[in-house]
Design a protein around this motif. Sequence first.
Motif, mmCIF file in Angstrom:
data_model
loop_
_atom_site.group_PDB
_atom_site.id
_atom_site.type_symbol
_atom_site.label_atom_id
_atom_site.label_comp_id
_atom_site.label_asym_id
_atom_site.label_seq_id
_atom_site.Cartn_x
_atom_site.Cartn_y
_atom_site.Cartn_z
ATOM 1 N N LYS A 802 0.840 -1.189 0.000
ATOM 2 C CA LYS A 802 0.000 0.000 0.000
ATOM 3 C C LYS A 802 0.876 1.240 0.000
ATOM 4 N N PRO A 803 0.353 2.321 -0.549
ATOM 5 C CA PRO A 803 1.163 3.530 -0.601
ATOM 6 C C PRO A 803 1.224 4.220 0.753
ATOM 7 N N TRP A 804 2.313 4.885 0.994
ATOM 8 C CA TRP A 804 2.476 5.623 2.236
ATOM 9 C C TRP A 804 1.862 7.007 2.080
ATOM 10 N N ASP A 805 1.128 7.417 3.113
ATOM 11 C CA ASP A 805 0.615 8.781 3.117
ATOM 12 C C ASP A 805 0.747 9.305 4.535
ATOM 13 N N THR A 806 1.644 10.249 4.709
ATOM 14 C CA THR A 806 1.929 10.748 6.050
ATOM 15 C C THR A 806 0.715 11.443 6.663
ATOM 16 N N LYS A 807 -0.111 12.012 5.810
ATOM 17 C CA LYS A 807 -1.222 12.837 6.274
ATOM 18 C C LYS A 807 -2.080 12.148 7.355
ATOM 19 N N GLY A 808 -2.360 10.879 7.143
ATOM 20 C CA GLY A 808 -3.297 10.201 8.032
ATOM 21 C C GLY A 808 -2.791 9.953 9.443
ATOM 22 N N ILE A 809 -1.526 10.169 9.684
ATOM 23 C CA ILE A 809 -0.956 9.822 10.984
ATOM 24 C C ILE A 809 -1.601 10.635 12.106
ATOM 25 N N GLU A 810 -2.120 11.809 11.771
ATOM 26 C CA GLU A 810 -2.726 12.667 12.791
ATOM 27 C C GLU A 810 -3.904 11.979 13.478
ATOM 28 N N GLY A 811 -4.642 11.193 12.709
ATOM 29 C CA GLY A 811 -5.808 10.517 13.272
ATOM 30 C C GLY A 811 -5.409 9.568 14.388
ATOM 31 N N VAL A 812 -4.306 8.848 14.179
ATOM 32 C CA VAL A 812 -3.853 7.914 15.192
ATOM 33 C C VAL A 812 -3.319 8.680 16.405
ATOM 34 N N HIS A 813 -2.651 9.773 16.114
ATOM 35 C CA HIS A 813 -2.120 10.591 17.211
ATOM 36 C C HIS A 813 -3.266 11.144 18.070
ATOM 37 N N ARG A 814 -4.329 11.574 17.402
ATOM 38 C CA ARG A 814 -5.506 12.064 18.118
ATOM 39 C C ARG A 814 -6.097 10.981 19.011
ATOM 40 N N PHE A 815 -6.078 9.765 18.493
ATOM 41 C CA PHE A 815 -6.595 8.651 19.282
ATOM 42 C C PHE A 815 -5.815 8.505 20.590
ATOM 43 N N LEU A 816 -4.489 8.563 20.515
ATOM 44 C CA LEU A 816 -3.694 8.400 21.736
ATOM 45 C C LEU A 816 -3.934 9.560 22.703
ATOM 46 N N LYS A 817 -4.131 10.742 22.143
ATOM 47 C CA LYS A 817 -4.426 11.885 23.013
ATOM 48 C C LYS A 817 -5.786 11.703 23.686
ATOM 49 N N LYS A 818 -6.703 11.149 22.939
ATOM 50 C CA LYS A 818 -8.038 10.918 23.482
ATOM 51 C C LYS A 818 -7.995 9.851 24.577
ATOM 52 N N LEU A 819 -7.150 8.843 24.343
ATOM 53 C CA LEU A 819 -6.938 7.819 25.361
ATOM 54 C C LEU A 819 -6.398 8.475 26.636
ATOM 55 N N TRP A 820 -5.431 9.346 26.441
ATOM 56 C CA TRP A 820 -4.804 10.048 27.570
ATOM 57 C C TRP A 820 -5.865 10.813 28.371
ATOM 58 N N ARG A 821 -6.812 11.385 27.652
ATOM 59 C CA ARG A 821 -7.834 12.184 28.327
ATOM 60 C C ARG A 821 -8.831 11.333 29.112
ATOM 61 N N LEU A 822 -8.793 10.025 28.924
ATOM 62 C CA LEU A 822 -9.599 9.173 29.794
ATOM 63 C C LEU A 822 -8.975 9.132 31.193
ATOM 64 N N PHE A 823 -7.674 9.435 31.255
ATOM 65 C CA PHE A 823 -6.939 9.370 32.526
ATOM 66 C C PHE A 823 -6.716 10.751 33.127
ATOM 67 N N PHE A 824 -6.453 11.714 32.246
ATOM 68 C CA PHE A 824 -6.077 13.047 32.725
ATOM 69 C C PHE A 824 -6.930 14.122 32.083
ATOM 70 N N ASP A 825 -7.262 15.111 32.895
ATOM 71 C CA ASP A 825 -7.937 16.290 32.388
ATOM 72 C C ASP A 825 -6.922 17.416 32.425
ATOM 73 N N GLU A 826 -6.945 18.267 31.409
ATOM 74 C CA GLU A 826 -5.971 19.353 31.328
ATOM 75 C C GLU A 826 -5.952 20.198 32.595
ATOM 76 N N ILE A 827 -7.120 20.445 33.137
ATOM 77 C CA ILE A 827 -7.203 21.314 34.313
ATOM 78 C C ILE A 827 -7.223 20.504 35.604
ATOM 79 N N LYS A 828 -8.098 19.489 35.616
ATOM 80 C CA LYS A 828 -8.287 18.739 36.856
ATOM 81 C C LYS A 828 -7.157 17.750 37.160
ATOM 82 N N GLY A 829 -6.326 17.415 36.179
ATOM 83 C CA GLY A 829 -5.298 16.413 36.416
ATOM 84 C C GLY A 829 -5.904 15.020 36.368
ATOM 85 N N PRO A 830 -5.407 14.091 37.215
ATOM 86 C CA PRO A 830 -5.895 12.707 37.155
ATOM 87 C C PRO A 830 -7.403 12.660 37.387
ATOM 88 N N ILE A 831 -8.098 11.890 36.577
ATOM 89 C CA ILE A 831 -9.549 11.823 36.733
ATOM 90 C C ILE A 831 -10.055 10.393 36.809
#
Length: 1001
Positions: A802-831
Motif C-alpha cells: 500500500k502507498p504511504w501517506d503521512t497525512k493520516g498519521i494525525e488521526g492515530v495521534h488524536r486517538f492516543l491523546k483521546k486515550l490520555w484524556r480518559l486518565f487526565f484532564d488538562e485542568i483537573k489532572g488525574p480523573i
Amino acid sequence: MEYNFRKIEERWQNEWKKNEVYKVNNDSPKPKYYVLDMFPYPSGAGLHVGHPLGYIASDIFARYKRLKGFNVLHPMGYDAFGLPAEQYAIEHGIHPAVSTDQNIKNFRAQLDKIGFCFDWSREVRTSDPHYYKWTQWIFLQLFNSYYNRIEKKADRIENLIKIFTQEGNVNHPIPNSQFQITGSSFTIHDSQFTSADWNSFNEKIQQEILMEYRLAYCGYGEVNWCEALGTVLANDEVINGVSERGGYPVVKKKLRQWYLRITEYADRLLEGLEKIEFSEAMKEMQSNWIGKSFGAEIDFSLTPNLSLRRGDGGEALTLKVYTTRPDTIFGVDFMVIAPEHELISSITTEEQQQAVDDYITYVKSRSDRDRQAEKKITGCFTGAYAINPFDQREIPIWISEYVLAGYGTGAIMAVPCGDERDFKFAKHFNIPITNIIGKHYTGEEANPTKDAVLENSGFLNGMVMRDAIDIVITKLEELGIGKRKVNYKMRDAAFSRQRYWGEPFPIVWDNGIAYPLPENELPLLLPEVKTYSPGPEGEGPLANIPAWTEKKLETNTMPGYAGSSWYFLRYMDPFNEKEFCSRKVSDYWGQVDLYIGGTEHAVGHLLYSRMWTKALHDLGFIGHDEPYKKLVNQGMIQGSSRFVYRLNVNGKYLGEDIVINNVFVSYNIYLNVIRDNNLLQHITVYLIQTGYLSNITLLIKENIAEHFSQLHVDVNMVDGIELDIEAFKKWRNGEYANAEFILEDGSLYHSSSISNYICSTEVEKMSKSKFNTVNPNDLVEKYGADTFRMYEMFLGPVEQSKPWDTKGIEGVHRFLKKLWRLFFDEIKGPIWTSSAPSPLERAGGEATDAELKVLYKTIKKIEEDTERFSFNTGVSAFMIAVNELSDLKCHKKEVLEKLLIILTPYAPHVAEELWHQLGNETTILDAAYPKVEEKYLVESSKNYPVAINGKTRAELNIVLDATQQQVEEIVLANETVQKWLEGKSPKKIIYVKNKMINVVI
RNA sequence: GCCCAGAUGGCGGAACUGGUAGACGCGUCAGACUCAAAAUCUGGUAUUCGCAAGGAUGUGCAGGUUCGAUUCCUGUUCUGGGCACCA
C-alpha cells in the motif's frame, strides 16, 4: 497534564534498557515462542517507513505472546556481506567493513527510536569472523556429506567411501547420469563402477567422483562476463545485455563455481511444505520453482549418415530428449535443442555451419531471462534429422534459445499441435504441423489437452492421450530407447561469487583436488586487499593477493545467502565458541514459530535455508528439519510521489532569445493550460503584467505539454498536496531560490499569498531518486513512536502492499491523546476513579455493564485480530473502544487498567506510563493478559436486515431464539414488507439465525 | 514469456465461514468555543434522481452459479512481486 510523548518514550526506553527487560533466557519454565524478522541488509540509504512495517508487526506479536505467558525470543542482526558495500568500496576506496559498520550504526539508531523489544545482546552479523567461522564450518559439513538416496537423507562422505570400497556404487549411482571421468581412458557405463574399479582409481579420480556426490561441490557454470570491466556481473547489473555501468557488452562465460546440491532435496523440500504454515501462494511458488514433473527420457537416433559418427565416448550419437507428454510422440514435427547443447558441433551440416555459428554468438549475448521472455521467435536449423522410432519419420533438429541447457536434457521434442510455443515456432519457420488430436486442433492455436483421442498415431490410434502416456513409456523401455523419468526444474544452487565481500571458502586446491581446511583453522579470515577490482580471468579480488594464492586458497567467496541460511540458529546461542549452536539450546527453541518478511525471498532465501536446516538435521546437529513453522509475508510500502510543473517557454524580446524556465505552475492550472492552449498565452501575458516579464514574442509548440517539465519534489516539503514554497526554494542548495510560482487561483506567489501551490501525485516504488522516501525518525520525532507504530499498522493489512501517506498519521495521534484524556484532564489532572480507591484516587463506584461490555468486546476483538495478524482492524478496535468509553464518560480504573494491558503490544510506551500512573510498580510488559468475560457480551436480540428478493428494505429487532414460524409472522406483519408484497404472498422466506432474513417474491 | 498476488467512496482501508457494502481513520463541508488562530468538540459526507418520503445504480471489466456474490466459478484488463549473482 498533557500527553508528552517525547518525555514518556525517552523515560521508558531508558528504563527498559537499564533493567534489561528484553534480555531472554535460554532456560525458562515458560513455554517458548520464537519470533523472527527476515535478516536485514544494512543499506547505506538507511531505513524508510517501509522497512519497519514487518518489524512492528513482529514486535506486536512478540509482546502479545509475552503477555500471554511465553518466553519469547525476538532477536535482530545484520546480513552484512553483500554487493552494495563492495561496489561502494570500489568507487570510494572505503573498506566494506567500515562502511557496513557505519550503516549498521545508523540502522540501529533508527530502530531504537521505534521502541522494539529486540534482545540486542544476541545481535549477529554475518561479516563478523565469530559468525562466519560457523558459516564456513557448516559449508565443510556440506562438503563432507552426500545425499543417501536410499535413506533419503544426508550422510557423511566417509561412509560413502566405505561403501565404494566394498561394493562400488551399485546402490548409489552418480547423480549426474552423463558423468565421465576427465582425462582418463576409464569409461563409466550407466553411471556405475565396481569396488575393484574404485580401488584402482588414483586419488584424483576418486576425488573427482566424490565431488559428484558432495552436497557442496565444485563444477563449472556460466556467468555474466563483462570483458571491458574485467569482471563478472550480477543479473542486476546487466540491463538489456550490456553492463549497467558503462553500457559495455556482457557475454556468458564458463567459470569454476561452487554449488549446493539442493536438487537432491527437491522431494523433501516439496513434502516439507505440507508441514509448515506458509500461504498457499508461497507454497505454490516454491513447488513451481522446484517444478517436479513426470515423464520420459527418449533417445532418438539420428539420420543414418550421422548415426555412423561417434561421440567422445565412442558411442553412436543419439539425441536424448525429456518430455512430459510421450503420448504425443507421433505429433513430433521437429526437435529443439539448447544453443549450448554438446551435440551441435557433431551434427551441424556444412551448409548450416555459418548460420548456426551466428545464432550461437547471438544467444551468448542474451540473458536467461531474455531468452524466455522474448516474444519474438528465433532459431536456427542444424541441417540434421532425428528419426521417430515408431514411424521412422525424419524430424528436423533446430536450435532455439527458448530451450535452456540446464533443464531436462537441454532438448525437447516439439509437438506444435499440442504446445503453444512449439506451434508458434512451427508457424514462424513454416514447419508442417501434424495433427494427432483430430477436431481438438483447429489449426489456429495449439491445444494442450490430455483428453483427446489420438489419431495419426500408429499403434496409439483410438487411445485417450492420458492413458497413452504410460503405454508409450512401457514400449520405449521395452525397446531400450527410453525410460520413465522424474524431472525437476530446480537446478543446483550456485554458491560462489567472484567477489571480495563474502565468506572465504575454507578450501585449499592442490593438483586440482579441493582439500578442506581442518576445523581448528577456522575461521579462515577475509584478508585485507589493496584494491577491490577483480583478479585475472574473472577471478575474485582474492586472486590478486600473492599470500592468498601462494597458499592455494580458493579465491571465490560465498554468496549473500550463505550467512542467512542458518542465522536463526545462531540467535539461539550467539556466544557459543565451541559449536554453531548447542543441541540443547536448539532443542529448547526449536523452530521459528513466526517468521515475518517479504515475498521477494519466496524462492531464494526460503528454499536455501530450508535445505540447510534439512542437511543439519540429517547430520544430527539439530532436532527439526523445517526452520520456519509459520510465515507471514509483509507487503511493500510504496512511495507516494509529488510533482511540480515547470514552465518552459522560449521567446524573443528585442531580437534576443529569452528562455522562461524558472516559473512553476500549480497542478490544476497546468491541467487547464494543456487542455486549452490559449491559456499559455494568458499566463505569459499575466507574467508580463505582473512585471515579471517584458513583452515578448512566444514560440509555442504544437503539443502544449512539452512546455512543461514534470519534476519530482521531496514529499517531505509537501503537506498533503500543498507545496511548502519557502522550503522548496531552499531545496537542493537553493537551486530554485529565485523561482516564481503561479498558484492555484492563478496569482503569482508572494510572501502573504492566500492561495496554494498544488502538486500532482503518483504511487511509485519508494526510493531516494524519486524523493518520496519518508524517514521514520522524522515521524517519531513529531508524533512519537507509539503513534508511528500504530499508524504503520493502521495503514492496512500487513500482507498487502500500500502507498504511504503521512497525512493520516494525525488521526492515530488524536486517538492516543483521546486515550490520555480518559486518565487526565488538562485542568483537573488525574480523573480516573476506583471502586477501592487509594488515598490519591477518587472513588467512582463499580464499572457499569455497558462499560464492561465495551472492555470485554475490545479484549476479545484485539485478541482475535492479533492472533490472525489483522493489526489494522485491531487499531480501529482500540479507537472504537476509546470513542465509546469517552461517550460513556468512563474513567474507571478497573476498565482502563485492562485496556492498557491489551494496548501494550501496540503502544508500549504510553501503556507503561499510564500503568505506572495508576499506581503499578512492576512493568506492564509482564502483566497478565486479561481474560474475556463472556457474560457481558451475550445478546438476547438482533437487528435483522430484512431483504426483499435480496435487497435490504427494512430492519427488524427480533429475539435470537425466534423460530422460523415466529420470524415469518413478524416479517409479514411489517409495513414495508407488505408494501413490497403488493398483496402477493411470498414464495419463500429465508431466515438465517443471527444473520439475515430474505423474502422471496 | 512463465509463476504468484492485488483491484471496494476524493484517499488508506472494513465486511473473518456466501448473508445489512463502505467499520475505523484521513480529507472535506457545516456548526460550537475563540478577538483570531491552533487545539478540542458536535453533525453531515459512495454516486445519482427527488423539497421530502423514497427510489435507482454501485466492490477493475464481461459472463455464470445462488433466494442472496466484494466473497465461489470462467474469461479478460491493469498494477505489484519473483524468474536462479540485489538482498
